[in-house]
Design an enzyme around this catalytic site. Structure first.
Site, short mmCIF file in Angstrom:
data_model
loop_
_atom_site.label_atom_id
_atom_site.label_comp_id
_atom_site.label_asym_id
_atom_site.label_seq_id
_atom_site.Cartn_x
_atom_site.Cartn_y
_atom_site.Cartn_z
N LYS A 18 -47.97 68.89 18.07
CA LYS A 18 -47.78 68.53 16.90
C LYS A 18 -47.65 66.78 16.96
O LYS A 18 -46.82 66.32 17.79
CB LYS A 18 -46.46 68.86 16.49
CG LYS A 18 -45.85 68.30 15.10
CD LYS A 18 -44.49 68.72 14.66
CE LYS A 18 -44.26 68.29 13.19
NZ LYS A 18 -44.23 66.75 12.98
N THR A 50 -36.17 59.10 23.10
CA THR A 50 -34.88 58.23 23.47
C THR A 50 -35.00 57.32 22.16
O THR A 50 -36.18 57.44 21.44
CB THR A 50 -35.06 57.26 24.50
OG1 THR A 50 -36.20 56.54 24.65
CG2 THR A 50 -35.02 58.09 26.11
N SER A 76 -32.50 61.58 29.06
CA SER A 76 -33.08 60.22 29.11
C SER A 76 -34.25 60.04 30.09
O SER A 76 -35.19 59.27 29.71
CB SER A 76 -32.26 59.10 29.14
OG SER A 76 -31.47 59.27 30.43
N ASN A 77 -34.20 60.95 31.09
CA ASN A 77 -35.35 60.97 31.96
C ASN A 77 -35.21 62.51 32.71
O ASN A 77 -34.26 62.63 33.23
CB ASN A 77 -35.20 59.92 32.95
CG ASN A 77 -36.54 59.59 33.84
OD1 ASN A 77 -37.07 60.47 34.20
ND2 ASN A 77 -36.96 58.33 33.86
N PHE A 78 -36.38 62.92 32.71
CA PHE A 78 -36.56 64.34 33.36
C PHE A 78 -36.94 64.15 34.73
O PHE A 78 -37.11 65.37 35.40
CB PHE A 78 -37.43 65.27 32.31
CG PHE A 78 -36.67 65.81 31.35
CD1 PHE A 78 -35.84 66.95 31.40
CD2 PHE A 78 -36.98 65.14 30.00
CE1 PHE A 78 -35.38 67.41 30.20
CE2 PHE A 78 -36.14 65.51 28.92
CZ PHE A 78 -35.47 66.73 29.15
N HIS A 107 -41.01 48.51 31.75
CA HIS A 107 -41.88 49.44 31.21
C HIS A 107 -43.19 49.04 30.79
O HIS A 107 -43.09 47.98 30.40
CB HIS A 107 -41.00 50.31 30.21
CG HIS A 107 -40.13 51.42 30.53
ND1 HIS A 107 -38.94 51.30 31.17
CD2 HIS A 107 -40.62 52.63 30.89
CE1 HIS A 107 -38.43 52.43 31.43
NE2 HIS A 107 -39.39 53.29 31.54
N HIS A 108 -44.04 49.64 30.38
CA HIS A 108 -45.29 49.18 29.60
C HIS A 108 -45.09 48.84 28.28
O HIS A 108 -43.86 49.07 27.57
CB HIS A 108 -46.20 50.73 29.73
CG HIS A 108 -45.57 51.77 28.97
ND1 HIS A 108 -45.23 52.09 27.59
CD2 HIS A 108 -44.72 52.99 29.49
CE1 HIS A 108 -44.88 53.32 27.39
NE2 HIS A 108 -44.37 53.68 28.49
N LYS A 134 -43.94 50.88 25.03
CA LYS A 134 -42.75 51.63 24.72
C LYS A 134 -41.79 50.96 23.75
O LYS A 134 -41.73 49.71 23.55
CB LYS A 134 -41.72 51.48 26.09
CG LYS A 134 -40.58 52.15 25.98
CD LYS A 134 -40.08 52.41 27.41
CE LYS A 134 -38.45 53.34 27.47
NZ LYS A 134 -38.78 54.57 26.90
N GLY A 169 -33.86 54.65 27.35
CA GLY A 169 -32.95 55.44 27.49
C GLY A 169 -32.36 55.66 29.03
O GLY A 169 -30.94 55.83 29.13
N THR A 170 -33.18 55.59 30.18
CA THR A 170 -32.63 55.55 31.32
C THR A 170 -31.88 54.49 31.89
O THR A 170 -30.76 54.63 32.47
CB THR A 170 -33.98 55.48 32.26
OG1 THR A 170 -34.83 56.97 31.94
CG2 THR A 170 -33.59 55.82 33.70
#
Length: 233
Positions: free
Chosen positions: A30, A73, A97-99, A131-132, A135, A141-142
């Protein structure tokens, strides 16, 4: 396992690859403009969408009794609404927030260090998050999870990304092309600096952790975190 991917950007595509390598089937891919057709076939949904879509994605899954794992996030002002809906529907929900396995170990290390440093007021704590450029949320979120853990164990009261007060954890946010994610914590005094750092080399660690969480949540009821999935409690 049949998976609905809610969000089919860069992360969604990496999750798809890892899920299929683990013999899972994708029944819905989706994007923001697509319908939820196919969701009813899913055993579990993985949401890596955008902040404006996350609440609708999560609530649609919970309303339909489909376990949902969300790594989006920037929507956490509505987190408690999703928790309450999950309980009301006797459903299953994981937000992270991070897996990444490494990041969740880093969370535990950060928590332990914050407890240790709380009594040494000669050290000031600050953070850096990179981050890139694609984002959307600032800070990540991390980074917020890391900062909140520091706040819980020290005399800091808040976090800030600009013009910090003395009782704020300052987060220096940087956006640089092609950086998957780097988070650093600094405890600095006049005589030395203690630093811990996590650097992601690609998105695979995030995606693998999300698939592991989706496998774990099947047949469970309740609200969980990656601490439950990885048995870090």
């Amino acid at each position: 396992m049949k998976i609905a991917l809610l969000g089919y950007g860069k992360m969604g595509k990496v999750i798809e690859q890892i899920a299929m390598q683990r013999d899972h089937e994708i029944v819905l891919r989706k994007t923001s403009s697509d319908s939820y057709e196919g969701l009813e076939k899913a055993d579990v949904a993985i949401d890596f969408s955008v902040p404006d879509s996350a609440v609708n994605n999560i609530s649609t899954c919970l309303e339909n009794g489909i376990p949902v794992v969300s790594g989006t996030t920037g929507w956490l002002q509505d987190y408690h609404k999703m928790v309450n809906l999950c309980k009301e529907k006797n459903a299953a929900f994981i937000y992270g927030s991070n897996f990444s396995l490494g990041v969740n170990i880093f969370f535990e290390l950060n928590d332990y260090l914050a407890k240790m440093m709380a009594k040494f007021n000669q050290y000031n704590v600050s953070m850096e998050e990179i981050h890139h450029t694609q984002k959307l949320d600032k800070p990540s979120g991390t980074a917020i999870s890391l900062a909140n853990s520091i706040i819980n164990h020290t005399d800091k009261n808040n976090w800030s990304i600009e013009n910090p007060n003395a009782d704020d954890v300052f987060i220096d946010v940087k956006r640089i092309d092609a950086v998957p994610g780097t988070h650093s914590i600094f405890y600095q005094s006049e005589v030395d600096t203690i630093e811990i750092k996590h650097t992601a080399h690609n998105r695979d660690g995030f995606a693998f952790g999300a698939v592991i969480a989706a496998e774990w949540i099947i047949d469970k009821k309740g609200v969980f975190t990656m601490k439950d999935v990885l048995d870090l409690k």
